[in-house]
Design an enzyme around this catalytic site. Structure first.
Site, PDB file in Angstrom:
ATOM      1  N   GLU A  48      36.165  35.481  44.517  1.00 46.75           N
ATOM      2  CA  GLU A  48      36.670  36.336  43.231  1.00 46.75           C
ATOM      3  C   GLU A  48      37.780  35.223  42.967  1.00 46.75           C
ATOM      4  O   GLU A  48      38.922  34.784  43.299  1.00 46.75           O
ATOM      5  CB  GLU A  48      37.145  37.590  43.686  1.00 46.75           C
ATOM      6  CG  GLU A  48      37.481  38.036  42.404  1.00 46.75           C
ATOM      7  CD  GLU A  48      37.905  39.689  42.791  1.00 46.75           C
ATOM      8  OE1 GLU A  48      37.621  40.276  43.686  1.00 46.75           O
ATOM      9  OE2 GLU A  48      38.382  40.191  41.569  1.00 46.75           O
ATOM     10  N   GLU A  73      44.476  34.572  43.668  1.00 52.20           N
ATOM     11  CA  GLU A  73      45.198  35.055  42.904  1.00 52.20           C
ATOM     12  C   GLU A  73      46.479  34.278  42.997  1.00 52.20           C
ATOM     13  O   GLU A  73      47.180  33.947  44.053  1.00 52.20           O
ATOM     14  CB  GLU A  73      45.253  36.428  43.101  1.00 52.20           C
ATOM     15  CG  GLU A  73      46.512  37.218  42.490  1.00 52.20           C
ATOM     16  CD  GLU A  73      46.153  37.014  40.999  1.00 52.20           C
ATOM     17  OE1 GLU A  73      45.195  37.478  40.390  1.00 52.20           O
ATOM     18  OE2 GLU A  73      47.082  36.745  40.194  1.00 52.20           O
ATOM     19  N   ASP A 100      46.194  28.305  42.326  1.00 55.54           N
ATOM     20  CA  ASP A 100      45.277  28.084  41.172  1.00 55.54           C
ATOM     21  C   ASP A 100      43.940  28.088  41.507  1.00 55.54           C
ATOM     22  O   ASP A 100      43.293  27.170  42.413  1.00 55.54           O
ATOM     23  CB  ASP A 100      45.911  26.947  40.348  1.00 55.54           C
ATOM     24  CG  ASP A 100      45.037  27.004  38.864  1.00 55.54           C
ATOM     25  OD1 ASP A 100      43.967  27.245  38.883  1.00 55.54           O
ATOM     26  OD2 ASP A 100      45.685  26.459  37.994  1.00 55.54           O
ATOM     27  N   ASP A 123      42.343  36.632  32.024  1.00 55.54           N
ATOM     28  CA  ASP A 123      43.377  36.754  30.830  1.00 55.54           C
ATOM     29  C   ASP A 123      42.764  36.243  29.652  1.00 55.54           C
ATOM     30  O   ASP A 123      42.249  35.230  29.767  1.00 55.54           O
ATOM     31  CB  ASP A 123      44.588  36.045  31.067  1.00 55.54           C
ATOM     32  CG  ASP A 123      45.595  36.588  32.527  1.00 55.54           C
ATOM     33  OD1 ASP A 123      45.761  37.532  32.455  1.00 55.54           O
ATOM     34  OD2 ASP A 123      45.621  35.733  33.501  1.00 55.54           O
ATOM     35  N   ASP A 159      36.823  42.610  28.355  1.00 56.52           N
ATOM     36  CA  ASP A 159      36.850  43.724  27.296  1.00 56.52           C
ATOM     37  C   ASP A 159      37.511  43.059  25.945  1.00 56.52           C
ATOM     38  O   ASP A 159      37.763  43.796  25.288  1.00 56.52           O
ATOM     39  CB  ASP A 159      37.864  44.899  27.743  1.00 56.52           C
ATOM     40  CG  ASP A 159      39.424  44.237  28.101  1.00 56.52           C
ATOM     41  OD1 ASP A 159      39.337  43.175  28.299  1.00 56.52           O
ATOM     42  OD2 ASP A 159      40.085  45.083  27.982  1.00 56.52           O
ATOM     43  N   LYS A 191      41.449  47.367  37.384  1.00 54.50           N
ATOM     44  CA  LYS A 191      42.655  47.911  37.007  1.00 54.50           C
ATOM     45  C   LYS A 191      42.768  47.550  35.537  1.00 54.50           C
ATOM     46  O   LYS A 191      42.713  48.464  34.650  1.00 54.50           O
ATOM     47  CB  LYS A 191      43.903  47.530  37.712  1.00 54.50           C
ATOM     48  CG  LYS A 191      44.963  47.912  37.127  1.00 54.50           C
ATOM     49  CD  LYS A 191      46.379  47.644  38.368  1.00 54.50           C
ATOM     50  CE  LYS A 191      47.544  47.908  37.757  1.00 54.50           C
ATOM     51  NZ  LYS A 191      48.444  46.813  37.232  1.00 54.50           N
ATOM     52  N   PHE A 192      42.258  46.325  35.133  1.00 52.70           N
ATOM     53  CA  PHE A 192      42.408  45.872  33.697  1.00 52.70           C
ATOM     54  C   PHE A 192      41.431  46.306  32.904  1.00 52.70           C
ATOM     55  O   PHE A 192      41.322  46.741  31.793  1.00 52.70           O
ATOM     56  CB  PHE A 192      42.435  44.480  33.709  1.00 52.70           C
ATOM     57  CG  PHE A 192      43.794  43.903  34.033  1.00 52.70           C
ATOM     58  CD1 PHE A 192      44.433  43.822  35.053  1.00 52.70           C
ATOM     59  CD2 PHE A 192      44.581  43.589  32.617  1.00 52.70           C
ATOM     60  CE1 PHE A 192      45.843  43.531  35.051  1.00 52.70           C
ATOM     61  CE2 PHE A 192      45.739  43.019  32.510  1.00 52.70           C
ATOM     62  CZ  PHE A 192      46.524  42.801  33.829  1.00 52.70           C
TER      63      PHE A 192
HETATM   64  C1  LIG Z   1      44.114  40.273  33.259  1.00 54.16           C
HETATM   65  S1  LIG Z   1      44.221  39.953  34.899  1.00 54.16           S
HETATM   66  C2  LIG Z   1      42.784  40.727  35.877  1.00 54.16           C
HETATM   67  C3  LIG Z   1      43.011  41.316  37.336  1.00 54.16           C
HETATM   68  C4  LIG Z   1      41.584  42.030  38.009  1.00 54.16           C
HETATM   69  N1  LIG Z   1      40.558  41.156  37.870  1.00 54.16           N
HETATM   70  C5  LIG Z   1      41.249  43.239  37.025  1.00 54.16           C
HETATM   71  O1  LIG Z   1      40.346  43.147  36.377  1.00 54.16           O
HETATM   72  O2  LIG Z   1      42.254  44.121  37.402  1.00 54.16           O
HETATM   73  C6  LIG Z   1      43.709  38.020  35.311  1.00 54.16           C
HETATM   74  C7  LIG Z   1      44.343  37.757  36.815  1.00 54.16           C
HETATM   75  O3  LIG Z   1      43.973  36.566  36.849  1.00 54.16           O
HETATM   76  C8  LIG Z   1      45.079  36.033  37.598  1.00 54.16           C
HETATM   77  N2  LIG Z   1      44.760  34.438  37.301  1.00 54.16           N
HETATM   78  C9  LIG Z   1      44.829  33.851  36.032  1.00 54.16           C
HETATM   79  N3  LIG Z   1      44.690  32.614  36.066  1.00 54.16           N
HETATM   80  C10 LIG Z   1      44.496  32.335  37.486  1.00 54.16           C
HETATM   81  C11 LIG Z   1      44.141  30.958  38.154  1.00 54.16           C
HETATM   82  N4  LIG Z   1      43.987  29.891  37.649  1.00 54.16           N
HETATM   83  N5  LIG Z   1      43.893  31.246  39.399  1.00 54.16           N
HETATM   84  C12 LIG Z   1      44.332  32.376  40.234  1.00 54.16           C
HETATM   85  N6  LIG Z   1      44.461  33.386  39.563  1.00 54.16           N
HETATM   86  C13 LIG Z   1      44.681  33.541  38.106  1.00 54.16           C
HETATM   87  C14 LIG Z   1      46.262  36.420  37.043  1.00 54.16           C
HETATM   88  O4  LIG Z   1      47.525  36.239  37.829  1.00 54.16           O
HETATM   89  C15 LIG Z   1      45.890  37.842  36.974  1.00 54.16           C
HETATM   90  O5  LIG Z   1      46.331  38.830  38.045  1.00 54.16           O
END
Ligand SMILES: C[S@@+](CC[C@H](N)C(=O)[O-])C[C@H]1O[C@@H](n2cnc3c(N)ncnc32)[C@H](O)[C@@H]1O
Length: 218
Positions: A48, A73, A100, A123, A159, A191-192
């Site tokens: 994931e 994450e 990353d 994001d 979304d 959550k998002f």
């Molecule tokens: C908008 S949040 C969604 C989190 C979760 N999947 C949810 O739906 O609640 C996006 C997440 O991706 C993580 N993220 C973004 N780019 C990433 C990367 N290159 N490697 C690991 N995590 C990353 C961010 O830190 C953030 O927690």
């Protein structure tokens, strides 16, 4: 020096004492440090990307004890929360990497080894000048496809309608991917996602799989 374009900006969000303790004490137990060593599993392996606070990750791993899950994450408080949840639930099939996800895919995942990749609500980077930061780019689609087993699933959700269209276009153009009828699992609300729902955003699910047949066993 050329700085790579990252899909995230590390927020200084507050880390609670429980999350901090988890990062220090539980990461050695349930975390995997970033390295060049490939992750080995004799079972179905699911990665994931961007697990956030990890509630959905935990629910899926609990519902599928037959598979191994790796959550990637970068956000410390999210990693800390998930580590605490793994300890509380005593889950043996979920591990966390704080790094990353693109580097993790490239260096820690063997080609053709994943049963599924989950990318839930990445994001959205809605401003046009930030689109280059979006996780889903042609190079990501090629990398993800290469890491999947034949028939392995790439399951994304968003979304943001224009990001959904972009994902659809990018994944459809990747020769190693084809549209898939269903995911590896059903997906509990993240959550998002609930935030998006509260704002009235439509939720789009994108399901692709690695095309082609597995090479015949010799
Ligand atoms: C908008 S949040 C969604 C989190 C979760 N999947 C949810 O739906 O609640 C996006 C997440 O991706 C993580 N993220 C973004 N780019 C990433 C990367 N290159 N490697 C690991 N995590 C990353 C961010 O830190 C953030 O927690």
């Amino acid at each position: 020096m050329n700085r790579p374009i990252r899909s995230y900006v590390l927020r200084q969000g507050r880390t609670t004492p429980a999350q901090k303790r988890a990062l220090e004490e539980l990461f050695p137990k349930y975390g995997i440090p970033f390295s060049d060593q490939k992750i080995a599993s004799s079972r179905k392996l699911v990665l994931e990307i961007g697990s956030g606070m990890g509630e959905t990750t935990l629910a899926i791993a609990k519902a599928h004890p037959e598979a191994d899950f790796v959550a990637v994450e970068v956000h410390g408080p999210g990693v800390g929360s998930l580590l605490n949840a793994i300890e509380r639930e005593q889950l043996a099939n979920l591990r966390v990497i704080r790094h990353d996800a693109l580097d993790v895919l490239e260096h820690m995942i063997a080609d053709g080894s994943l049963a599924a990749i989950h990318l839930f609500f990445p994001d959205p980077w809605p401003k046009k000048r930030h689109h280059k930061r979006r996780m889903v780019q042609p190079s990501f689609a090629a990398l993800a496809a290469r890491k999947l087993k034949h028939g392995g699933i790439l399951h994304a959700a968003t979304d943001w309608p224009d990001y959904a269209e972009h994902m659809q276009e990018v994944f459809s153009k990747e020769p190693l991917l084809e549209s898939a009828p269903a995911g590896f699992t059903s997906r509990p609300v993240t959550k998002f996602e609930s935030r998006g729902q509260r704002l009235g955003h439509p939720i789009r699910e994108l399901l692709f799989r690695r095309a082609g047949k597995a090479p015949a066993a010799r």
